[in-house]
Design an enzyme around this catalytic site. Structure first.
Site, PDB file in Angstrom:
ATOM      1  N   ARG A  53     -63.126   0.995  20.637  1.00  0.00           N
ATOM      2  CA  ARG A  53     -63.812   1.182  19.373  1.00  0.00           C
ATOM      3  C   ARG A  53     -65.189   1.794  19.569  1.00  0.00           C
ATOM      4  NH1 ARG A  53     -65.021  -4.226  16.587  1.00  0.00           N
ATOM      5  NH2 ARG A  53     -62.866  -4.091  15.912  1.00  0.00           N
ATOM      6  N   TYR A  54     -65.890   1.338  20.595  1.00  0.00           N
ATOM      7  CA  TYR A  54     -67.236   1.845  20.874  1.00  0.00           C
ATOM      8  C   TYR A  54     -67.149   2.835  22.035  1.00  0.00           C
ATOM      9  CZ  TYR A  54     -68.692  -2.407  18.361  1.00  0.00           C
ATOM     10  OH  TYR A  54     -68.873  -3.397  17.441  1.00  0.00           O
ATOM     11  N   ARG A  90     -67.461   0.989  25.779  1.00  0.00           N
ATOM     12  CA  ARG A  90     -66.792  -0.239  26.199  1.00  0.00           C
ATOM     13  C   ARG A  90     -65.418  -0.398  25.559  1.00  0.00           C
ATOM     14  NH1 ARG A  90     -70.930  -0.773  22.761  1.00  0.00           N
ATOM     15  NH2 ARG A  90     -71.184  -2.519  21.323  1.00  0.00           N
ATOM     16  N   CYS A  92     -52.741 -19.105  25.295  1.00  0.00           N
ATOM     17  CA  CYS A  92     -53.981 -19.870  25.301  1.00  0.00           C
ATOM     18  C   CYS A  92     -53.597 -21.328  25.480  1.00  0.00           C
ATOM     19  CB  CYS A  92     -54.703 -19.722  23.968  1.00  0.00           C
ATOM     20  SG  CYS A  92     -54.973 -17.999  23.503  1.00  0.00           S
ATOM     21  N   CYS A 119     -55.768 -21.747  18.324  1.00  0.00           N
ATOM     22  CA  CYS A 119     -56.768 -22.062  17.312  1.00  0.00           C
ATOM     23  C   CYS A 119     -56.271 -21.559  15.964  1.00  0.00           C
ATOM     24  CB  CYS A 119     -58.088 -21.390  17.655  1.00  0.00           C
ATOM     25  SG  CYS A 119     -58.580 -21.730  19.358  1.00  0.00           S
ATOM     26  N   CYS A 134     -57.661 -18.135  14.633  1.00  0.00           N
ATOM     27  CA  CYS A 134     -57.715 -17.045  15.613  1.00  0.00           C
ATOM     28  C   CYS A 134     -57.642 -15.658  14.969  1.00  0.00           C
ATOM     29  CB  CYS A 134     -56.571 -17.192  16.595  1.00  0.00           C
ATOM     30  SG  CYS A 134     -56.561 -15.891  17.830  1.00  0.00           S
ATOM     31  N   ARG A 150     -56.681 -13.044  16.463  1.00  0.00           N
ATOM     32  CA  ARG A 150     -55.490 -12.332  16.949  1.00  0.00           C
ATOM     33  C   ARG A 150     -54.251 -13.180  16.669  1.00  0.00           C
ATOM     34  NH1 ARG A 150     -58.732 -10.291  21.375  1.00  0.00           N
ATOM     35  NH2 ARG A 150     -59.829  -8.511  20.475  1.00  0.00           N
ATOM     36  N   ASP A 167     -63.307 -13.313  10.378  1.00  0.00           N
ATOM     37  CA  ASP A 167     -62.651 -12.054  10.022  1.00  0.00           C
ATOM     38  C   ASP A 167     -61.654 -12.293   8.893  1.00  0.00           C
ATOM     39  OD1 ASP A 167     -63.939 -10.434  11.955  1.00  0.00           O
ATOM     40  OD2 ASP A 167     -62.642 -11.289  13.502  1.00  0.00           O
ATOM     41  N   ASP A 200     -67.818  -8.477  11.864  1.00  0.00           N
ATOM     42  CA  ASP A 200     -67.042  -7.368  12.393  1.00  0.00           C
ATOM     43  C   ASP A 200     -66.472  -6.648  11.175  1.00  0.00           C
ATOM     44  OD1 ASP A 200     -66.016  -5.786  14.367  1.00  0.00           O
ATOM     45  OD2 ASP A 200     -65.090  -7.445  15.461  1.00  0.00           O
ATOM     46  N   LYS A 236     -69.285  -4.223  14.860  1.00  0.00           N
ATOM     47  CA  LYS A 236     -70.020  -5.426  14.496  1.00  0.00           C
ATOM     48  C   LYS A 236     -71.402  -5.058  13.962  1.00  0.00           C
ATOM     49  CE  LYS A 236     -67.880  -8.245  18.120  1.00  0.00           C
ATOM     50  NZ  LYS A 236     -67.080  -7.153  18.726  1.00  0.00           N
TER      51      LYS A 236
HETATM   52  C1  LIG Z   1     -66.708  -7.143  19.969  1.00  0.00           C
HETATM   53  C2  LIG Z   1     -66.114  -5.971  20.589  1.00  0.00           C
HETATM   54  C3  LIG Z   1     -66.704  -5.361  21.697  1.00  0.00           C
HETATM   55  C4  LIG Z   1     -67.951  -5.912  22.367  1.00  0.00           C
HETATM   56  O1  LIG Z   1     -69.040  -5.859  21.517  1.00  0.00           O
HETATM   57  P1  LIG Z   1     -70.463  -6.359  22.048  1.00  0.00           P
HETATM   58  O2  LIG Z   1     -71.286  -6.328  20.818  1.00  0.00           O
HETATM   59  O3  LIG Z   1     -70.891  -5.389  23.108  1.00  0.00           O
HETATM   60  O4  LIG Z   1     -70.288  -7.730  22.604  1.00  0.00           O
HETATM   61  C5  LIG Z   1     -66.108  -4.234  22.212  1.00  0.00           C
HETATM   62  N1  LIG Z   1     -64.986  -3.722  21.672  1.00  0.00           N
HETATM   63  C6  LIG Z   1     -64.395  -4.277  20.610  1.00  0.00           C
HETATM   64  C7  LIG Z   1     -63.164  -3.659  20.058  1.00  0.00           C
HETATM   65  C8  LIG Z   1     -64.928  -5.428  20.031  1.00  0.00           C
HETATM   66  O5  LIG Z   1     -64.335  -5.987  18.983  1.00  0.00           O
HETATM   67  S1  SF4 Z   2     -59.349 -18.084  19.300  1.00  0.00           S
HETATM   68 FE1  SF4 Z   2     -57.297 -17.186  19.584  1.00  0.00          FE
HETATM   69  S2  SF4 Z   2     -57.406 -16.087  21.525  1.00  0.00           S
HETATM   70 FE2  SF4 Z   2     -59.159 -17.498  21.460  1.00  0.00          FE
HETATM   71  S3  SF4 Z   2     -58.424 -19.363  22.458  1.00  0.00           S
HETATM   72 FE3  SF4 Z   2     -58.083 -19.639  20.298  1.00  0.00          FE
HETATM   73  S4  SF4 Z   2     -55.971 -18.956  19.950  1.00  0.00           S
HETATM   74 FE4  SF4 Z   2     -56.631 -18.149  21.936  1.00  0.00          FE
END
Ligand SMILES: *Cc1c(COP(=O)(O)O)cnc(C)c1O
Ligand code: SF4
Length: 353
Positions: free
Chosen positions: A92-93, A96, A105, A109, A112, A114, A274, A311, A318
């Protein structure tokens, strides 16, 4: 590992050790119905932190019928799938990427982000081929300096599999730092062994962001896990999710943030929930997060004050929110992305449990 066809193995030793303790919780028929859609798993250790039904630990791990009632949200609001150039990688960025290395996991959670991935029937073991495609992509993009391992939980992999992934990433010269996002110190602290720490410390600069949400998660066991990682020279950060009925409270957040510094973990982010389908009952208005930041700033050590971030939907990244400069038009917030784009974000109206 046999030749180049090895498949990541999930930690069998840990799952065996904890086999009798996994899902020590009893589900009602209603909860079983929820768990048939969104899997339920609670490590024996984490179940042991539950004081009583309905408390902050219980709410984070026990299925809630409201998960199924929430039909208004999206499964992938952050457009992670659109931003995925090769399987398992989110870019996305510019500098990184996130690499999804596990879909397991110790605890699933309920909030979550995801939710659509983790614990889903199909295991998503990161196969050698998938890893190599991700490494090739990273290698061909010299602007990528920071790789974040996520999932699921990367520490659910065994040491050998993690070592393999880290070695492959370290073979790319322009990858400067590696981060691991893990909730294992909170939900399965015994997984943090001196062997694991010795292995990890050969990949510095390596950072770990963990995920404590409540002061009751700070225990002798989680403190020991964080201490071992810190002793291996790994700087530890923490990402907390702001959760209605769990930690949307000033004194809970103060105790959490100062408690984290006490176990050598530096608060990094508080995340606004989210817009993930099945999690609406955890969402708070943005004003709650801003009130919390206001009540932390200046009142406790600056070292303990994280950034409060949203986000943005659509993969726009973010945005950090400061109590003094949030622009509002009714229930719309006007936010500026890191690229300078102005985006409106619909807040929810005030409700409180
Ligand atoms: C949160 C996130 C990051 C890391 O973001 P930082 O602000 O540098 O911690 C990188 N890629 C994605 C897709 C993210 O959601
Ligand atoms: S938030 Fe989602 S990915 Fe993180 S530990 Fe919990 S279930 Fe696993």
């Amino acid at each position: 590992m046999t030749g180049d066809t090895y498949v990541m193995r999930y930690i069998t030793s840990v799952s065996t050790t904890h086999a009798t303790a996994v899902n020590p919780v009893k589900l009602t028929v209603e909860q079983q119905l929820v768990a048939s859609v969104y899997p339920c798993k609670v490590s024996g250790y984490y179940a042991g932190l539950i004081g009583s039904a309905g408390d902050a630990i219980w709410r984070q791990c026990m299925p809630d019928p409201r998960e199924l009632e929430d039909q208004t949200q999206f499964a992938d609001p952050l457009a992670e799938e659109l931003l995925s150039p090769v399987p398992g990688l989110i870019h996305r960025y510019p500098d990184r990427v996130v690499l999804l290395v596990s879909n397991r996991c110790p605890v699933y959670c309920r909030f979550c982000m995801r939710k659509r991935h983790v614990g889903s029937g199909e295991d998503l073991p990161l196969e050698a081929d998938t890893l190599e495609k991700a490494v090739a992509y990273i290698r061909s993009n010299p602007s990528i300096h920071d790789v974040i391992l996520s999932g699921g939980d990367p520490l659910m992999l065994d040491d050998a599999s993690l070592h393999q992934i880290l070695s492959r990433l370290r073979s790319v010269p322009h990858v400067k730092i590696i981060r691991i996002g893990t909730r294992v110190p909170v939900t399965l602290p015994d997984r943090v062994t001196s062997e694991l720490c010795n292995m990890l410390k050969s990949f510095h600069p390596l950072y770990i962001n963990t995920h404590f949400n409540h002061p009751d998660e700070i225990t002798a066991a989680s403190a020991r896990a964080c201490g071992l990682l810190a002793d291996a020279g790994i700087p530890l950060g923490n990402q907390t999710v702001l959760l209605r009925g769990v930690n949307d409270d000033i004194s809970v957040m103060r105790n959490l943030m100062t408690g984290l510094l006490g176990i050598r973990v530096r608060p990094y982010y508080i995340h606004q929930m989210d817009l993930i389908k099945g999690t609406a009952h955890f969402r708070t208005p943005v004003s709650r997060g801003l009130d919390i930041i206001l009540a932390l700033r200046g009142h406790i050590s600056g070292m303990a004050v994280p950034h409060y971030v949203i986000d943005l939907p659509g993969g726009k990244g973010k945005v950090a929110l400061l109590p003094d400069d949030v622009e509002r038009e009714g229930d719309l917030l006007i936010l500026k992305t890191y690229q300078g784009e102005r985006v409106s974000y619909r807040d929810i109206t005030e409700t409180r449990e």
